[in-house]
Enzyme design. Structure first.
Site, PDB file in Angstrom:
ATOM      1  N   LEU A  43       2.832   3.724   1.633  1.00  0.00           N
ATOM      2  CA  LEU A  43       3.614   3.902   2.867  1.00  0.00           C
ATOM      3  C   LEU A  43       4.624   5.033   2.715  1.00  0.00           C
ATOM      4  CD1 LEU A  43       4.204   0.131   3.729  1.00  0.00           C
ATOM      5  CD2 LEU A  43       2.449   1.650   4.616  1.00  0.00           C
ATOM      6  N   GLY A  44       4.532   5.764   1.644  1.00  0.00           N
ATOM      7  CA  GLY A  44       5.354   6.954   1.492  1.00  0.00           C
ATOM      8  C   GLY A  44       6.688   6.729   0.809  1.00  0.00           C
ATOM      9  N   GLY A  55      -5.440  -1.867 -10.943  1.00  0.00           N
ATOM     10  CA  GLY A  55      -4.488  -0.777 -10.741  1.00  0.00           C
ATOM     11  C   GLY A  55      -3.439  -0.777 -11.834  1.00  0.00           C
ATOM     12  N   ALA A  56      -2.252  -0.278 -11.481  1.00  0.00           N
ATOM     13  CA  ALA A  56      -1.161  -0.158 -12.440  1.00  0.00           C
ATOM     14  C   ALA A  56      -0.926  -1.485 -13.148  1.00  0.00           C
ATOM     15  CB  ALA A  56       0.098   0.269 -11.697  1.00  0.00           C
ATOM     16  N   GLU A  89       8.395   3.227 -10.464  1.00  0.00           N
ATOM     17  CA  GLU A  89       8.125   2.030  -9.659  1.00  0.00           C
ATOM     18  C   GLU A  89       7.158   2.351  -8.528  1.00  0.00           C
ATOM     19  OE1 GLU A  89       9.767  -0.985 -10.478  1.00  0.00           O
ATOM     20  OE2 GLU A  89       8.270  -1.824  -9.123  1.00  0.00           O
ATOM     21  N   ASP A  90       6.235   1.433  -8.300  1.00  0.00           N
ATOM     22  CA  ASP A  90       5.356   1.462  -7.132  1.00  0.00           C
ATOM     23  C   ASP A  90       4.666   2.810  -6.921  1.00  0.00           C
ATOM     24  OD1 ASP A  90       6.100  -1.143  -6.926  1.00  0.00           O
ATOM     25  OD2 ASP A  90       7.147  -0.979  -5.020  1.00  0.00           O
ATOM     26  N   GLY A 117       0.808  -1.222   0.000  1.00  0.00           N
ATOM     27  CA  GLY A 117       0.000   0.000   0.000  1.00  0.00           C
ATOM     28  C   GLY A 117       0.838   1.268   0.000  1.00  0.00           C
ATOM     29  N   LYS A 125      15.679  -2.653  -6.618  1.00  0.00           N
ATOM     30  CA  LYS A 125      15.523  -2.674  -8.081  1.00  0.00           C
ATOM     31  C   LYS A 125      16.817  -2.197  -8.737  1.00  0.00           C
ATOM     32  CE  LYS A 125      10.970  -3.620  -8.423  1.00  0.00           C
ATOM     33  NZ  LYS A 125      10.201  -4.477  -9.293  1.00  0.00           N
ATOM     34  N   ASN A 144       8.260  -9.086 -12.195  1.00  0.00           N
ATOM     35  CA  ASN A 144       8.853  -8.199 -13.209  1.00  0.00           C
ATOM     36  C   ASN A 144      10.381  -8.140 -13.159  1.00  0.00           C
ATOM     37  OD1 ASN A 144       9.067  -6.480 -10.997  1.00  0.00           O
ATOM     38  ND2 ASN A 144       7.244  -5.313 -11.579  1.00  0.00           N
TER      39      ASN A 144
HETATM   40  N1  LIG Z   1       4.536 -10.113  -9.444  1.00  0.00           N
HETATM   41  C1  LIG Z   1       4.860  -8.947  -9.963  1.00  0.00           C
HETATM   42  O1  LIG Z   1       5.773  -8.832 -10.777  1.00  0.00           O
HETATM   43  C2  LIG Z   1       4.100  -7.744  -9.580  1.00  0.00           C
HETATM   44  C3  LIG Z   1       3.133  -7.791  -8.640  1.00  0.00           C
HETATM   45  N2  LIG Z   1       2.437  -6.670  -8.315  1.00  0.00           N
HETATM   46  C4  LIG Z   1       1.482  -6.776  -7.245  1.00  0.00           C
HETATM   47  O2  LIG Z   1       0.201  -6.378  -7.711  1.00  0.00           O
HETATM   48  C5  LIG Z   1      -0.492  -5.726  -6.665  1.00  0.00           C
HETATM   49  C6  LIG Z   1      -1.024  -4.401  -7.186  1.00  0.00           C
HETATM   50  O3  LIG Z   1       0.035  -3.531  -7.498  1.00  0.00           O
HETATM   51  P1  LIG Z   1      -0.220  -2.186  -8.335  1.00  0.00           P
HETATM   52  O4  LIG Z   1      -1.081  -2.451  -9.499  1.00  0.00           O
HETATM   53  O5  LIG Z   1       1.104  -1.574  -8.532  1.00  0.00           O
HETATM   54  O6  LIG Z   1      -1.048  -1.336  -7.265  1.00  0.00           O
HETATM   55  P2  LIG Z   1      -2.176  -0.248  -7.466  1.00  0.00           P
HETATM   56  O7  LIG Z   1      -2.296   0.453  -6.178  1.00  0.00           O
HETATM   57  O8  LIG Z   1      -1.957   0.557  -8.674  1.00  0.00           O
HETATM   58  O9  LIG Z   1      -3.503  -1.086  -7.717  1.00  0.00           O
HETATM   59  C7  LIG Z   1      -4.016  -1.975  -6.792  1.00  0.00           C
HETATM   60  C8  LIG Z   1      -5.312  -2.542  -7.341  1.00  0.00           C
HETATM   61  O10 LIG Z   1      -5.641  -3.671  -6.581  1.00  0.00           O
HETATM   62  C9  LIG Z   1      -7.002  -3.584  -6.192  1.00  0.00           C
HETATM   63  N3  LIG Z   1      -7.163  -4.296  -4.943  1.00  0.00           N
HETATM   64  C10 LIG Z   1      -6.535  -4.142  -3.782  1.00  0.00           C
HETATM   65  N4  LIG Z   1      -6.966  -5.043  -2.883  1.00  0.00           N
HETATM   66  C11 LIG Z   1      -7.894  -5.789  -3.523  1.00  0.00           C
HETATM   67  C12 LIG Z   1      -8.724  -6.879  -3.141  1.00  0.00           C
HETATM   68  N5  LIG Z   1      -8.650  -7.413  -1.937  1.00  0.00           N
HETATM   69  N6  LIG Z   1      -9.563  -7.380  -4.061  1.00  0.00           N
HETATM   70  C13 LIG Z   1      -9.637  -6.856  -5.295  1.00  0.00           C
HETATM   71  N7  LIG Z   1      -8.867  -5.836  -5.706  1.00  0.00           N
HETATM   72  C14 LIG Z   1      -8.034  -5.310  -4.814  1.00  0.00           C
HETATM   73  C15 LIG Z   1      -7.246  -2.109  -6.071  1.00  0.00           C
HETATM   74  O11 LIG Z   1      -8.633  -1.888  -6.168  1.00  0.00           O
HETATM   75  P3  LIG Z   1      -9.304  -0.423  -6.163  1.00  0.00           P
HETATM   76  O12 LIG Z   1      -9.019   0.117  -7.541  1.00  0.00           O
HETATM   77  O13 LIG Z   1     -10.722  -0.696  -5.921  1.00  0.00           O
HETATM   78  O14 LIG Z   1      -8.605   0.336  -5.093  1.00  0.00           O
HETATM   79  C16 LIG Z   1      -6.486  -1.586  -7.254  1.00  0.00           C
HETATM   80  O15 LIG Z   1      -7.258  -1.678  -8.419  1.00  0.00           O
HETATM   81  C17 LIG Z   1       0.490  -5.632  -5.500  1.00  0.00           C
HETATM   82  O16 LIG Z   1       0.270  -6.693  -4.613  1.00  0.00           O
HETATM   83  C18 LIG Z   1       1.828  -5.819  -6.120  1.00  0.00           C
HETATM   84  O17 LIG Z   1       2.767  -6.398  -5.255  1.00  0.00           O
HETATM   85  C19 LIG Z   1       2.649  -5.464  -8.932  1.00  0.00           C
HETATM   86  C20 LIG Z   1       3.620  -5.375  -9.878  1.00  0.00           C
HETATM   87  C21 LIG Z   1       4.452  -6.496 -10.241  1.00  0.00           C
HETATM   88  C1  LIG Z   2       7.383  -6.887  -8.111  1.00  0.00           C
HETATM   89  C2  LIG Z   2       6.862  -5.544  -8.002  1.00  0.00           C
HETATM   90  O1  LIG Z   2       7.321  -4.645  -8.677  1.00  0.00           O
HETATM   91  C3  LIG Z   2       5.798  -5.282  -7.099  1.00  0.00           C
HETATM   92  O2  LIG Z   2       5.297  -6.207  -6.477  1.00  0.00           O
HETATM   93  O3  LIG Z   2       5.416  -4.106  -6.970  1.00  0.00           O
HETATM   94 MG   LIG Z   3       6.653  -2.682  -8.082  1.00  0.00          MG
END
Ligand SMILES: NC(=O)C1=CN([C@@H]2O[C@H](COP(=O)(O)OP(=O)(O)OC[C@H]3O[C@@H](n4cnc5c(N)ncnc54)[C@H](OP(=O)(O)O)[C@@H]3O)[C@@H](O)[C@H]2O)C=CC1
Ligand SMILES: CC(=O)C(=O)O
Ligand SMILES: [Mg+2]
Length: 759
Positions: free
Chosen positions: A90-91, A204-205, A144-145, A88, A102, A327
């Site tokens: 966290l700043g 999300g992203a 990132e993030d 989430g 990274k 990634n």
């Molecule tokens: N394996 C990999 O390489 C990667 C994994 N990730 C993971 O993907 C996740 C999302 O990252 P990112 O897209 O950057 O974050 P964002 O903050 O951009 O987006 C998060 C999204 O997840 C949704 N969400 C959060 N909790 C839930 C839940 N319990 N049920 C359904 N939807 C939920 C949010 O919904 P809402 O829009 O309603 O707030 C939002 O759409 C993280 O856990 C991250 O670690 C990300 C990048 C790479």
């Molecule tokens: C792997 C990665 O970039 C993430 O979980 O946000």
């Molecule tokens: Mg990331």
């Protein structure tokens, strides 16, 4: 928070993680100068006044920045910490460990220099303004993030404002890796993209970028349902929406993730820990594909899925489970390729090329050095191996190449690569310094291919090496052994031997058998061997047979050693092959450490050489260094330097130096000296009379034990790469590998044998 898993991978506790980050210099990065900063002159060149010259050159022609500064190999990892992994908002400051991480992964995996920048604002315009002016410092920007939807606005705007690649890793890096994994999972489960039903949890992203790429690759938009914390993103929904979600809203009756997943083929989790339940998994189609990619804790664990379904293909974002869809497999290599062609951007063609190259890699047979990255469990393409691991050494050659080609083909490369073969070699050299030393050897052997006999042809790693030798166009590989055993072993190991350039010879059945026996008998009859002893050796001992092949011109060189210890193999060979006239047989090892290459001798043959022998070893080693392309600066090592402290062992070395003086050899040498004096110019400067013009690149050890101990310590403690011992001074090219040699070691030795066959 101790993390326990039921797999073999690394599992770390919170305490370990904190200690790791705190140990030594806190954090994970430091800056190291690439130029000497030791003298007044260095200072004058690096700083005022010398630095003014490149300043003026760049002011006149901005592209010169790639020649005179770090720009061309430097990527900034930039975050505001609003979506740190799945933890989430966290700043900015809290995101620093991830961003440093990274940055070091860029360096470790693709030799891209990188620095983390944490920008303390959640305001998109402020963030954009901060980053847009940093362009001159970097060859690329890795965002990132940063949470959605701001991340879309930020990336889009920066792409417009900057003329270097701006790439939001959580969007596109994740999309590329998931696409690669999915291509393979679909193949394994016999599915077609067009008809596969997918649910992506997380809008999300990462989620949005993933489904955009999937659609670009051929998934049908109506078959993809997107979900977020409010459930299904359906057409007409108003709550918690934005334009990026709306673009993927579908007509559906389903309103919850559970409803959407009923009968679905694929689950893409880019949301949060625990979002997927066992009941939902139960309701999915046959052979469901579950990518639970939330970090650090997935939407559902592989153990939970295994309890309820045995037909699922399961992947997570973590390194301690099979199928890590993360990634990290993408960003280092994608930027490598983009930087190398000075791409202005990273476009869809480059992303799709990376995804396809990654998917393809998982389908290929895994050689020994790659198997090591998998803790020795050679994986086979299938449900538990749909994607390579980050430590797979093939990634550095395959992915940047695909990205660079796609950049050139799509017209975004400012500096196209003209010689792709050379580029492939340069990429491999980035992974391992040994590769650049070997590159020259391989290049020449390719121009003059040789027939190499692999004496232990029934061994799996030897067969793999032979195949690799042929595939690399180095020449013909002859496997010695029983035809049926070789074929059965190959079949069992999944090795395809049925190709041009591979020959199998059974010593006992060979029509050359009697010629070789006569030849051996001729040499051994006055050394206690009867004819039948020689016959037995030719029939049963492949080293003798192989050595006769080479001695009588039926092959150009030999590689052996995986089934016999070094000295036994050498004794076998020496019954058939002599030293070159006027030469002494020695072992020389090439040590690559911290960007330096030194040759160490004698690492194989002479136990406690006398002064005359040490002088011979020096001459052989100097000749070897020249053949390898190094002008020798040779240090005769001891524990003392120029007479201090005195001792009997050092006297032998002093005497060897006097012998070399008398022989009037044509290379630089001096001694006796300690290793630090030989290698360190400052230590050397204390002896102004020294005859070496710079630090030594050939080290002659006073005895076998010091040679063996020091090279092995360098390898184990110093992280050096050691090639050898290489046999030098034999009349025919023979190389003996160590008992635990991998196929890649054997191929290198075969290439060196082939190289010396041409010398
Ligand atoms: N394996 C990999 O390489 C990667 C994994 N990730 C993971 O993907 C996740 C999302 O990252 P990112 O897209 O950057 O974050 P964002 O903050 O951009 O987006 C998060 C999204 O997840 C949704 N969400 C959060 N909790 C839930 C839940 N319990 N049920 C359904 N939807 C939920 C949010 O919904 P809402 O829009 O309603 O707030 C939002 O759409 C993280 O856990 C991250 O670690 C990300 C990048 C790479
Ligand atoms: C792997 C990665 O970039 C993430 O979980 O946000
Ligand atoms: Mg990331």
């Amino acid at each position: 928070m101790a993390r326990k898993t039921e797999n073999n991978g690394p599992s770390v506790s919170a305490q370990e993680a904190l200690e790791f980050h705190a140990m030594g210099r806190p954090g994970k990065l430091e800056i190291v100068a690439t130029k000497p900063m030791a003298t007044q002159r260095d200072l004058s060149l690096a700083y005022s006044p010398g630095v003014a010259v490149p300043v003026l050159a760049i002011a006149e022609d901005p592209s010169r920045a790639f020649d005179y500064t770090t720009r061309g190999n430097m990527v900034a990892v930039i975050s505001n910490g609003t979506a740190i992994l799945g933890l989430g908002n966290l700043g900015a400051l809290a995101s620093k460990p991830v961003m440093e991480g990274k940055a070091v992964l860029f360096k470790r995996f693709a030799d891209v220099d990188s620095i983390d920048l944490e920008v303390d604002t959640e305001d998109a315009d402020e963030f954009i303004n901060c980053v847009r002016y940093l362009g001159p410092s970097f060859g690329g920007i890795n965002l990132e993030d940063i949470k959605a939807p701001e991340c879309f606005i930020i990336e889009q705007r920066l792409r417009e404002l900057m003329d270097i690649p701006v790439f939001h890793d959580d969007q596109h890096g994740t999309a590329i890796i998931s696409a690669a994994g999915l291509i393979n999972a679909l193949e394994i489960t016999g599915r077609d993209m067009k008809t596969t039903k997918m649910v992506c949890n997380g809008a999300g992203a990462a989620g949005i970028a993933c489904i955009e790429l999937m659609k670009a690759m051929g998934f049908s938009p109506e078959n993809i349902i997107l979900c977020d914390t409010k459930g299904v993103v359906f057409q007409g929904r108003t709550e918690g929406m934005n334009q990026w979600k709306s673009a993927h809203a579908v007509k559906t009756e389903a309103r919850s993730l559970a409803e959407a997943l009923d009968g679905a083929d694929v689950f893409l989790g880019l949301s949060a820990k625990g979002a997927l339940t066992a009941k939902m998994v139960q309701s999915m189609a046959k052979n469901p594909i579950i990518f639970a990619m939330a970090n650090p804790d997935p939407e559902i664990t592989p153990e939970e899925v295994a309890k309820i379904r045995t037909d699922a293909i399961m992947a997570t974002g973590r390194s301690d489970y099979p199928n890590q869809v993360n990634n990290v497999l993408g960003f280092p290599y994608i930027f490598r390729g983009a930087l190398d062609v000075r791409a202005t951007t990273i476009n869809d063609d480059m992303k799709i090329a990376a995804a396809r190259a990654l998917a393809e890699l998982a389908r290929q047979d895994v050689p020994d050095d790659v198997a090591a990255a998998y803790q020795g469990n050679r994986p086979k393409f299938g449900p538990s191996y749909i994607i390579p691991v980050p430590f797979d050494p093939r990634l550095i050659a395959a992915i940047p190449m695909a990205v660079a080609k796609a950049a050139m083909d799509s017209g975004v490369a400012r500096k196209p690569i003209l010689d792709l073969d050379r580029y492939a070699q340069e990429l491999s050299a980035r992974r391992d310094p040994i590769a650049s030393t070997l590159q020259r050897i391989y290049d020449r052997v390719r121009r003059q291919p040789k027939r190499i006999v692999f004496a232990e042809g029934e061994e799996e790693q030897v067969m793999r090496a032979a195949v690799s030798y042929v595939n690399q166009r180095l020449g013909t590989a002859i496997l010695l052994g029983r035809d049926d055993v070789i074929k059965e072993n190959a079949r069992h190991a999944g090795i395809e031997l049925n190709k041009q350039g591979i020959e199998i010879i059974n010593a006992r059945l060979s029509r050359r058998n009697s010629v070789y026996t006569d030849y051996l008998y001729e040499r051994m009859q006055r050394k206690g061997f009867l004819f039948r002893d020689c016959q037995r050796l030719i029939n049963n001992d492949r080293n003798h047979f192989a050595a006769c092949m080479v001695a009588l011109g039926d092959a150009d060189g030999i590689v052996t050693g995986v089934t016999r210890n070094y000295s036994t193999a050498l004794d076998d060979i020496r019954r058939v092959i002599d030293a070159k006239p006027g030469h002494r047989v020695i072992g020389a090892s090439i040590v690559l450490a911290r960007g330096r290459t030194v040759i160490v001798a004698d690492t194989a043959v002479h136990d406690m050489p006398n002064a005359e022998q040490i002088a011979d070893i020096a001459e052989e080693a100097a000749g070897f260094a020249r053949r390898m392309g190094y002008e020798p600066r040779l240090a005769m090592l001891a524990y003392s330097t120029f007479g201090h402290p005195q001792g009997e062992r050092s006297e032998r070395v002093q005497e060897a130096v006097r012998i070399l003086d008398k022989r009037r050899v044509d290379f630089e040498y001096d001694g006796e000296m300690a290793a630090d004096v030989a290698l360190n110019s400052r230590a050397m400067a204390q002896y102004p009379f020294i005859r070496l013009t710079g630090p030594a690149n050939v080290l002659i050890m006073p005895a076998f034990h010091s040679a063996s101990i020091s090279t092995k310590m360098l390898q184990e403690l110093g992280g050096s790469t050691v090639i050898g011992p290489l046999l030098v001074g034999l009349n025919k090219p023979v190389q003996i590998v160590s008992l635990n040699a991998k196929d890649s070691d054997i191929v290198n030795m075969a290439a060196i044998a082939a190289y010396t066959a041409g010398a």
